[in-house]
Design an enzyme around this catalytic site. Structure first.
Site, mmCIF file in Angstrom:
data_model
loop_
_atom_site.group_PDB
_atom_site.id
_atom_site.type_symbol
_atom_site.label_atom_id
_atom_site.label_comp_id
_atom_site.label_asym_id
_atom_site.label_seq_id
_atom_site.Cartn_x
_atom_site.Cartn_y
_atom_site.Cartn_z
ATOM 1 N N ASN A 155 16.013 -2.076 -1.962
ATOM 2 C CA ASN A 155 17.059 -2.132 -0.936
ATOM 3 C C ASN A 155 17.629 -3.532 -0.718
ATOM 4 O O ASN A 155 18.166 -3.839 0.332
ATOM 5 C CB ASN A 155 16.581 -1.468 0.358
ATOM 6 C CG ASN A 155 15.367 -2.146 0.945
ATOM 7 O OD1 ASN A 155 14.884 -3.148 0.409
ATOM 8 N ND2 ASN A 155 14.868 -1.627 2.056
ATOM 9 N N TYR A 158 3.734 -8.866 3.542
ATOM 10 C CA TYR A 158 3.819 -7.436 3.857
ATOM 11 C C TYR A 158 2.507 -6.898 4.430
ATOM 12 O O TYR A 158 2.244 -5.689 4.346
ATOM 13 C CB TYR A 158 4.244 -6.641 2.617
ATOM 14 C CG TYR A 158 5.732 -6.731 2.313
ATOM 15 C CD1 TYR A 158 6.688 -6.351 3.272
ATOM 16 C CD2 TYR A 158 6.195 -7.174 1.079
ATOM 17 C CE1 TYR A 158 8.043 -6.415 3.002
ATOM 18 C CE2 TYR A 158 7.560 -7.236 0.803
ATOM 19 C CZ TYR A 158 8.481 -6.851 1.771
ATOM 20 O OH TYR A 158 9.831 -6.912 1.506
ATOM 21 N N LYS A 206 16.022 -9.727 -2.365
ATOM 22 C CA LYS A 206 14.900 -9.211 -3.148
ATOM 23 C C LYS A 206 15.217 -9.270 -4.659
ATOM 24 O O LYS A 206 16.369 -9.497 -5.051
ATOM 25 C CB LYS A 206 14.592 -7.778 -2.693
ATOM 26 C CG LYS A 206 14.079 -7.694 -1.247
ATOM 27 C CD LYS A 206 13.703 -6.244 -0.885
ATOM 28 C CE LYS A 206 13.191 -6.136 0.537
ATOM 29 N NZ LYS A 206 12.756 -4.747 0.855
ATOM 30 N N HIS A 214 15.772 -8.420 2.769
ATOM 31 C CA HIS A 214 14.718 -8.357 3.793
ATOM 32 C C HIS A 214 15.149 -9.177 4.992
ATOM 33 O O HIS A 214 15.812 -10.207 4.842
ATOM 34 C CB HIS A 214 13.407 -8.949 3.243
ATOM 35 C CG HIS A 214 12.391 -9.188 4.326
ATOM 36 N ND1 HIS A 214 11.557 -8.193 4.775
ATOM 37 C CD2 HIS A 214 12.116 -10.278 5.098
ATOM 38 C CE1 HIS A 214 10.801 -8.679 5.767
ATOM 39 N NE2 HIS A 214 11.127 -9.950 5.973
ATOM 40 N N GLU A 256 6.891 -15.274 9.190
ATOM 41 C CA GLU A 256 7.445 -15.199 7.834
ATOM 42 C C GLU A 256 8.055 -16.531 7.398
ATOM 43 O O GLU A 256 7.913 -16.930 6.232
ATOM 44 C CB GLU A 256 8.473 -14.067 7.761
ATOM 45 C CG GLU A 256 7.818 -12.698 7.930
ATOM 46 C CD GLU A 256 8.763 -11.519 7.920
ATOM 47 O OE1 GLU A 256 8.273 -10.379 7.807
ATOM 48 O OE2 GLU A 256 9.997 -11.710 8.032
#
Ligand code: CDP
Ligand code: MG
Length: 140
Positions: A114, A51, A11, A117, A128
């Protein structure tokens, strides 16, 4: 156990904090085959699609804003049980709950930043991978 492919992503916080090498090292050391990899800035529409399961949740807008805030490293990882193995390597969604030794446990401190992913199941992985990669961008 079958060979699988999963969608993995570093990310924007991970890229910005110069954690690409650290995370890719862990991926290679674990023995995953990296079959697709690119540095990219995710367009807003793509982020909303990726998402989509979280539309309407309180964190959705912030999540889309964050994931489009800077470049990410998009990857497809291949290996035995790759979907579950990569999630295990990342650790719990909330870094406060993530075990030491996991990517989130070692490298992140808040749930909204975080670092990584990973797809959460076979159907998600296929979806995805298709959002982020053309078949021609993946090695055989
Ligand atoms: O990424 P993962 O599959 O572990 O978690 P998720 O439940 O699919 O949520 C997607 C992402 O939304 C998480 O990785 C968090 O970065 C973010 N999130 C958040 O900011 N606040 C929450 N309460 C839950 C998730
Ligand atoms: Mg998820």
């Amino acid at each position: 156990m079958a060979t699988e492919r999963t969608y993995a992503m570093i990310k924007p916080d991970g890229v910005q904090r110069n954690l690409v090498g650290e995370i890719v090292s862990r991926i290679e050391a674990k023995g995953f085959r990296i079959v697709g990899m690119k540095l990219m800035h995710i367009p807003r529409a793509t982020a909303e699609r990726h998402y989509g399961e979280h539309v309407g949740k309180p964190f959705f807008e912030g999540l889309v804003a964050f994931i489009t805030s800077g470049p990410v490293v998009a990857m497809v990882l291949e290996g035995e049980n790759a979907i579950a193995e990569w999630r295990k390597m990342m650790g719990a969604t909330n870094p406060k709950d993530a075990a030491p030794g996991t990517i989130r446990g070692d490298l992140a401190s808040t749930i909204d930043h975080n670092v990584a992913h990973g797809s959460d199941g076979a159907a998600t992985a296929e979806r995805e991978i298709g959002i982020f990669f053309e078949a021609s961008e993946l090695i055989d």
